[in-house]
Design a protein around this motif. Structure first.
Motif, mmCIF file in Angstrom:
data_model
loop_
_atom_site.group_PDB
_atom_site.id
_atom_site.type_symbol
_atom_site.label_atom_id
_atom_site.label_comp_id
_atom_site.label_asym_id
_atom_site.label_seq_id
_atom_site.Cartn_x
_atom_site.Cartn_y
_atom_site.Cartn_z
ATOM 1 N N LEU A 102 0.765 -1.187 0.170
ATOM 2 C CA LEU A 102 0.119 -0.241 -0.162
ATOM 3 C C LEU A 102 1.032 1.276 -0.065
ATOM 4 O O LEU A 102 0.460 2.196 -0.687
ATOM 5 C CB LEU A 102 -1.017 -0.001 1.322
ATOM 6 C CG LEU A 102 -2.119 -0.621 1.222
ATOM 7 C CD1 LEU A 102 -2.989 -0.592 2.411
ATOM 8 C CD2 LEU A 102 -3.086 -0.250 0.139
ATOM 9 N N ARG B 1 3.767 1.585 -1.225
ATOM 10 C CA ARG B 1 4.437 1.472 -2.436
ATOM 11 C C ARG B 1 3.552 2.139 -3.546
ATOM 12 O O ARG B 1 3.916 2.984 -4.324
ATOM 13 C CB ARG B 1 5.055 0.187 -3.046
ATOM 14 C CG ARG B 1 6.447 -0.101 -2.467
ATOM 15 C CD ARG B 1 7.022 -1.154 -3.137
ATOM 16 N NE ARG B 1 6.457 -2.553 -3.173
ATOM 17 C CZ ARG B 1 6.350 -3.502 -2.299
ATOM 18 N NH1 ARG B 1 6.738 -3.231 -1.191
ATOM 19 N NH2 ARG B 1 5.191 -4.499 -2.641
ATOM 20 N N LEU B 2 2.533 1.691 -3.424
ATOM 21 C CA LEU B 2 1.152 2.068 -4.342
ATOM 22 C C LEU B 2 1.132 3.637 -4.223
ATOM 23 O O LEU B 2 0.978 4.384 -5.205
ATOM 24 C CB LEU B 2 -0.028 1.425 -3.950
ATOM 25 C CG LEU B 2 -1.235 1.703 -5.144
ATOM 26 C CD1 LEU B 2 -0.775 1.500 -6.518
ATOM 27 C CD2 LEU B 2 -2.607 1.210 -4.533
ATOM 28 N N GLY B 3 1.033 4.151 -2.781
ATOM 29 C CA GLY B 3 0.673 5.547 -2.570
ATOM 30 C C GLY B 3 1.985 6.397 -2.998
ATOM 31 O O GLY B 3 1.660 7.422 -3.489
ATOM 32 N N GLN C 260 3.750 5.802 -5.551
ATOM 33 C CA GLN C 260 3.840 5.611 -7.067
ATOM 34 C C GLN C 260 2.810 6.853 -7.672
ATOM 35 O O GLN C 260 2.748 7.486 -8.472
ATOM 36 C CB GLN C 260 3.182 4.226 -7.503
ATOM 37 C CG GLN C 260 3.438 4.195 -9.123
ATOM 38 C CD GLN C 260 3.282 3.048 -9.555
ATOM 39 O OE1 GLN C 260 3.057 1.974 -8.987
ATOM 40 N NE2 GLN C 260 3.149 2.713 -10.937
ATOM 41 N N LEU C 261 1.417 6.571 -6.887
ATOM 42 C CA LEU C 261 0.387 7.578 -7.135
ATOM 43 C C LEU C 261 0.571 9.099 -6.865
ATOM 44 O O LEU C 261 0.299 10.037 -7.491
ATOM 45 C CB LEU C 261 -1.016 7.213 -6.431
ATOM 46 C CG LEU C 261 -1.612 6.010 -7.117
ATOM 47 C CD1 LEU C 261 -2.686 5.662 -6.019
ATOM 48 C CD2 LEU C 261 -1.870 5.890 -8.312
ATOM 49 N N ASP C 262 1.656 9.537 -5.928
ATOM 50 C CA ASP C 262 1.853 10.938 -5.291
ATOM 51 C C ASP C 262 2.829 11.279 -6.085
ATOM 52 O O ASP C 262 3.727 12.180 -5.972
ATOM 53 C CB ASP C 262 2.141 10.617 -4.168
ATOM 54 C CG ASP C 262 2.016 12.166 -3.431
ATOM 55 O OD1 ASP C 262 1.238 12.824 -4.133
ATOM 56 O OD2 ASP C 262 2.400 12.470 -2.613
ATOM 57 N N GLN C 263 3.427 10.866 -7.564
ATOM 58 C CA GLN C 263 4.442 11.525 -8.205
ATOM 59 C C GLN C 263 4.060 12.854 -8.582
ATOM 60 O O GLN C 263 3.152 12.960 -9.092
ATOM 61 C CB GLN C 263 4.797 10.581 -9.430
ATOM 62 C CG GLN C 263 5.511 9.475 -9.082
ATOM 63 C CD GLN C 263 5.704 8.456 -10.443
ATOM 64 O OE1 GLN C 263 5.200 8.955 -11.490
ATOM 65 N NE2 GLN C 263 6.425 7.351 -10.254
ATOM 66 N N GLN C 264 4.778 13.841 -8.099
ATOM 67 C CA GLN C 264 4.534 15.059 -8.666
ATOM 68 C C GLN C 264 5.191 15.696 -9.962
ATOM 69 O O GLN C 264 6.161 15.393 -10.148
ATOM 70 C CB GLN C 264 5.234 16.102 -7.247
ATOM 71 C CG GLN C 264 4.837 15.717 -5.919
ATOM 72 C CD GLN C 264 3.376 16.387 -5.822
ATOM 73 O OE1 GLN C 264 2.719 17.462 -6.074
ATOM 74 N NE2 GLN C 264 2.367 15.515 -5.147
#
Lengths: 172, 168
Positions: B43, B45-47, B49-53
């Protein structure tokens, strides 16, 4: 991203300078939300522009009951979801301007953005929930207010969305 | 707290949105369960990945220009869609479904005539420049389909076929 009452009143009386202040405070969040839901930069830029135009014209409808942030997020999410809905409808009617070759070009460009290809595997509404949580850091209660959903639904939808994304990541 | 229960609450735990007692129980379980720890790490790692600015462009000049010059909308397409919606509504309203409520054909004709006139007026006055204008007839159609007509009270006493009144 919390403009004070004075700024909002100035916006409601049609002051463009007030819109600029709000754009400087929250333009980035609106753009990131749109990018997360729509999945590509061009659409996100167009959407952000339109969302702020709507904000300017519809500011009078804000009644200070909900927080301004929630209201703006709701405006942004609804705009993006309606845009996707319209596109689906237009493609159903075969009146869409986007040709197949353009779609292929878009998907090639999108393939580079792994985050967005990942998010694209979710339905638009669930994607919006995840964007509000992961990218904007909203609490479950704030998401529930923004999306007009019960908190329990937000919790279970986020859990399902993450399980789905974890499975996709494992497979790829 | 077992693995199954922990997994079902892990997403809310990760978001720090659980009641303190459940948070404590899950924390205790994770300490002793390697598989659930692995799920929590996934979870995180997924977070990440999604939060790439990504860089955000300055869109204010565009917004300012757009406010000064209203963008024209493709009118023909909206007219086509509205006409298609009206056609679909016309087909639905004129079909004789055995289980549906009785349809007053005269009211249906009036309703469609009103909608077409409104569309014609919008085109004539060049006010069909926003999607909202398109959605108004669609909303009206939906309202109409959901509208249950009133029956006149005398009809119940006399046993006559109810007279429908669509004027809301």
């Amino acid at each position: 991203m919390k403009p004070d009452k004075k700024i909002i009143h100035r916006l409601q009386s049609g002051e463009m300078e007030a819109l600029k202040v709000i754009y400087e405070m929250s333009g980035e969040q609106v753009y990131r939300t749109a990018l997360g839901i729509l999945g590509n930069r061009q659409d996100a830029e167009d959407a952000t522009q339109d969302i702020f135009l709507r904000l300017y014209h519809k500011a009078g409808r804000y009644n200070f009951r909900a927080s301004f942030t929630t209201w703006l997020y709701r405006l942004a999410v609804n705009y993006c979801l309606n845009l996707l809905r319209r596109r689906r409808f237009l493609s159903w009617l075969q009146l869409s301007d986007t040709t197949d070759s353009e779609k292929r070009e878009e998907s090639k460009a999108d393939a580079k953005l792994t985050v967005h290809t990942l998010l694209a595997r979710l339905d638009p509404r669930t994607r919006s929930l995840l964007v509000l949580r992961e990218l904007q850091g909203l609490s479950y209660q704030e998401i529930a207010n923004t999306m007009s959903l019960p908190v329990g639904t937000v919790r279970s939808a986020l859990s399902r969305a993450r399980s789905k994304l974890k499975n996709i990541r494992r497979k790829t | 707290m077992n693995c199954r229960k922990t997994r079902s609450l892990l997403s809310a735990f990760y978001d720090n949105e659980l009641e303190p007692i459940l948070t404590k129980q899950i924390r205790g379980h994770i300490k002793s369960c390697a598989r659930c720890r692995k799920e929590l790490a996934a979870l995180h790692r997924l977070g990440h990945q999604l939060d790439q600015q990504q860089p955000v462009p300055d869109l204010w000049p565009r917004i300012e220009t757009a406010l000064a010059t209203p963008r024209p909308q493709p009118r023909r397409r909206m007219v086509a869609i509205t006409a298609a919606l009206l056609l679909i509504a016309a087909v639905f309203l004129t079909l004789d479904f055995p289980t549906a409520r009785p349809v007053d054909q005269h009211a249906v004709d009036n309703f469609l005539y009103q909608q077409l006139s409104m569309l014609e007026n919008n085109i004539a006055s060049d006010s069909l420049n926003d999607w909202d204008s398109l959605l108004v007839p669609a909303d009206d159609i939906i309202d109409y389909l959901n509208y249950i007509p009133e029956t006149h009270s005398d009809d119940e006493k006399t046993g006559r076929k109810p007279k429908l009144d669509y004027r809301a």
